[in-house]
Scaffold this motif. Structure first.
Motif, short mmCIF file in Angstrom:
data_model
loop_
_atom_site.label_atom_id
_atom_site.label_comp_id
_atom_site.label_asym_id
_atom_site.label_seq_id
_atom_site.Cartn_x
_atom_site.Cartn_y
_atom_site.Cartn_z
N THR A 138 0.84 -1.19 0.00
CA THR A 138 0.00 0.00 0.00
C THR A 138 0.88 1.25 0.00
N ARG A 139 0.30 2.37 -0.32
CA ARG A 139 1.05 3.62 -0.38
C ARG A 139 1.48 4.06 1.02
N LEU A 140 2.53 4.84 1.06
CA LEU A 140 3.06 5.34 2.33
C LEU A 140 2.35 6.65 2.66
N ASP A 141 1.07 6.56 2.96
CA ASP A 141 0.26 7.75 3.23
C ASP A 141 0.86 8.54 4.39
N HIS A 142 1.12 9.83 4.16
CA HIS A 142 1.85 10.58 5.19
C HIS A 142 1.02 10.85 6.42
N ASP A 173 5.16 16.93 -3.73
CA ASP A 173 3.97 16.65 -2.94
C ASP A 173 3.72 15.15 -2.74
N SER A 174 4.70 14.31 -3.09
CA SER A 174 4.51 12.86 -2.94
C SER A 174 4.64 12.45 -1.48
N ASN A 175 4.02 11.33 -1.14
CA ASN A 175 4.09 10.82 0.23
C ASN A 175 5.53 10.49 0.63
N LEU A 176 6.29 9.91 -0.30
CA LEU A 176 7.66 9.53 0.02
C LEU A 176 8.51 10.78 0.26
N ALA A 177 8.30 11.82 -0.56
CA ALA A 177 9.05 13.06 -0.34
C ALA A 177 8.73 13.65 1.03
N ALA A 178 7.46 13.60 1.42
CA ALA A 178 7.07 14.11 2.74
C ALA A 178 7.75 13.31 3.84
N PHE A 179 7.82 12.00 3.68
CA PHE A 179 8.49 11.15 4.67
C PHE A 179 9.97 11.53 4.78
N ILE A 180 10.64 11.70 3.66
CA ILE A 180 12.06 12.07 3.68
C ILE A 180 12.26 13.40 4.39
N ARG A 181 11.37 14.35 4.12
CA ARG A 181 11.52 15.69 4.72
C ARG A 181 11.24 15.70 6.21
N ASP A 182 10.67 14.62 6.75
CA ASP A 182 10.48 14.55 8.20
C ASP A 182 11.82 14.52 8.93
N ASN A 235 16.81 10.91 -3.81
CA ASN A 235 15.42 10.61 -4.11
C ASN A 235 14.59 11.89 -4.27
N LEU A 236 14.93 12.91 -3.50
CA LEU A 236 14.16 14.17 -3.59
C LEU A 236 14.35 14.87 -4.92
N THR A 237 15.40 14.51 -5.67
CA THR A 237 15.63 15.15 -6.97
C THR A 237 14.72 14.57 -8.05
N VAL A 238 14.11 13.41 -7.78
CA VAL A 238 13.27 12.78 -8.81
C VAL A 238 11.82 12.59 -8.36
N LEU A 239 11.56 12.76 -7.09
CA LEU A 239 10.19 12.62 -6.59
C LEU A 239 9.42 13.92 -6.73
N ARG A 240 8.11 13.81 -6.92
CA ARG A 240 7.26 14.99 -6.89
C ARG A 240 7.33 15.58 -5.48
N SER A 252 6.85 2.59 -12.51
CA SER A 252 6.60 3.78 -11.69
C SER A 252 7.72 4.78 -11.97
N SER A 253 7.46 6.03 -11.65
CA SER A 253 8.47 7.06 -11.93
C SER A 253 9.74 6.82 -11.13
N LEU A 254 9.62 6.34 -9.89
CA LEU A 254 10.81 6.11 -9.08
C LEU A 254 11.61 4.93 -9.64
N ARG A 255 10.92 3.87 -10.07
CA ARG A 255 11.62 2.74 -10.65
C ARG A 255 12.32 3.15 -11.95
N ARG A 256 11.67 3.96 -12.75
CA ARG A 256 12.31 4.41 -14.00
C ARG A 256 13.54 5.25 -13.69
N ALA A 257 13.43 6.10 -12.69
CA ALA A 257 14.57 6.96 -12.33
C ALA A 257 15.74 6.12 -11.83
#
Length: 299
Positions: A183-187, A230-239, A223-228, A273-278
């Protein structure tokens, strides 16, 4: 314990955890091979009894003994590893209840068996687990599933100066794991998990701010250079305040993102997915991947 009772219990937990039918069949067939051999079954029961008596037992010799008895009867080591922990579910449940820990947390912890089963099916095509020692943290009552994330107490290995706080060597922190749930990593769910962990481990911090840490490929700042943004993963990293990054020596850990072993051909990696492609393009360029270490506090 007789074989029929142990088999029925294993089947009960596999059904409760929604193991696929073919996985249940493979694990029960493995159990039957062990049960048909008197020596192997006695050794298997001895492992279960040792854990029943002491959940803090050292798991390395238990798992080595389990692997040896599985080899003796022709059970695949990955299947044997998962079967062991499924068979330990009942005594784990008893350890939870004996310590007054909510039974719902027991089932949340047990769900990790299903997550790791799915990983093994995807990465190796085998019904089992290739990370058997990972489960010991749950079974020793050191790691707990609290909402979307998993947590355990740890200590900082070094001192770090962060923007708003100081981390000192040996300081207690709550280590975060991100299970592959499918499932998605809902922030919002992530934030709820932080709050649950802060409450669960409150005695370790008293009136001090609760220190959290995570060491993962997810915290690679790249990862932050390729993630949107507003993505959930970017929000997690910024924590986190990321205090250290370490390059991986090879691409052997790519399975964590791609759910398959890297064969040396980046074009063969799934790119749905965009992350897998990156990451596939990153590997194609011959760039190193990395893991990051981060901290944050909650007051």
């Amino acid at each position: 314990m007789d074989a029929s009772t142990l088999r029925a219990r294993a089947k009960y937990y596999m059904e409760a955890l929604s193991f696929p039918a073919d996985a249940q069949s493979d694990l029960l067939a493995a159990f039957d091979k062990i049960a048909a051999n008197g020596t192997s079954f006695s050794r298997f029961c001895a492992i279960l009894e040792a854990y029943r008596k002491d959940c803090a037992i050292h798991f390395t010799p238990l798992q080595e003994e389990n692997q040896a008895l599985c080899e003796a009867v022709g059970v695949h080591p990955y299947t044997g590893k998962l079967l062991l922990y499924v068979s330990l579910a009942e005594p784990l449940r008893a350890h939870y209840l004996a310590r007054g820990i909510d039974e719902g947390l027991f089932w949340a912890a047990m769900a990790d068996l299903a997550y790791k089963l799915e990983e093994c099916r995807l990465v190796h095509g085998i019904n089992g687990s290739f990370v058997g020692m990972w489960f010991s943290g749950f079974f020793k009552l050191e790691r707990f599933a609290l909402g979307r994330l998993q947590f355990e107490l740890t200590r900082a290995k070094k001192s770090y100066t962060c923007a708003d706080f100081q981390v000192t060597e040996g300081q207690t922190a709550i280590n975060i794991h991100i299970p592959r749930t499918g499932t998605r990593l809902d922030h919002d769910e992530v934030l709820e998990s932080y709050a649950k962990a802060k409450e669960f481990f409150a005695d370790a911090f008293k009136d001090a701010p609760t220190l959290f840490t995570c060491h993962s490929w997810l915290l690679d700042p790249w990862n932050l250079t390729v993630l949107r943004p507003d993505s959930n993963l970017a929000a997690f990293i910024r924590d986190f305040e990321i205090v250290e990054t370490e390059e991986c020596p090879d691409y052997s850990q790519l399975w964590r993102l791609f759910d398959c072993q890297y064969t040396g051909d980046p074009d063969a990696l799934p790119q749905d997915s965009s992350l897998r492609r990156a990451y596939a393009q990153r590997v194609k360029r011959g760039e190193k991947t990395a893991v990051g270490l981060g901290f944050f506090t909650l007051k």
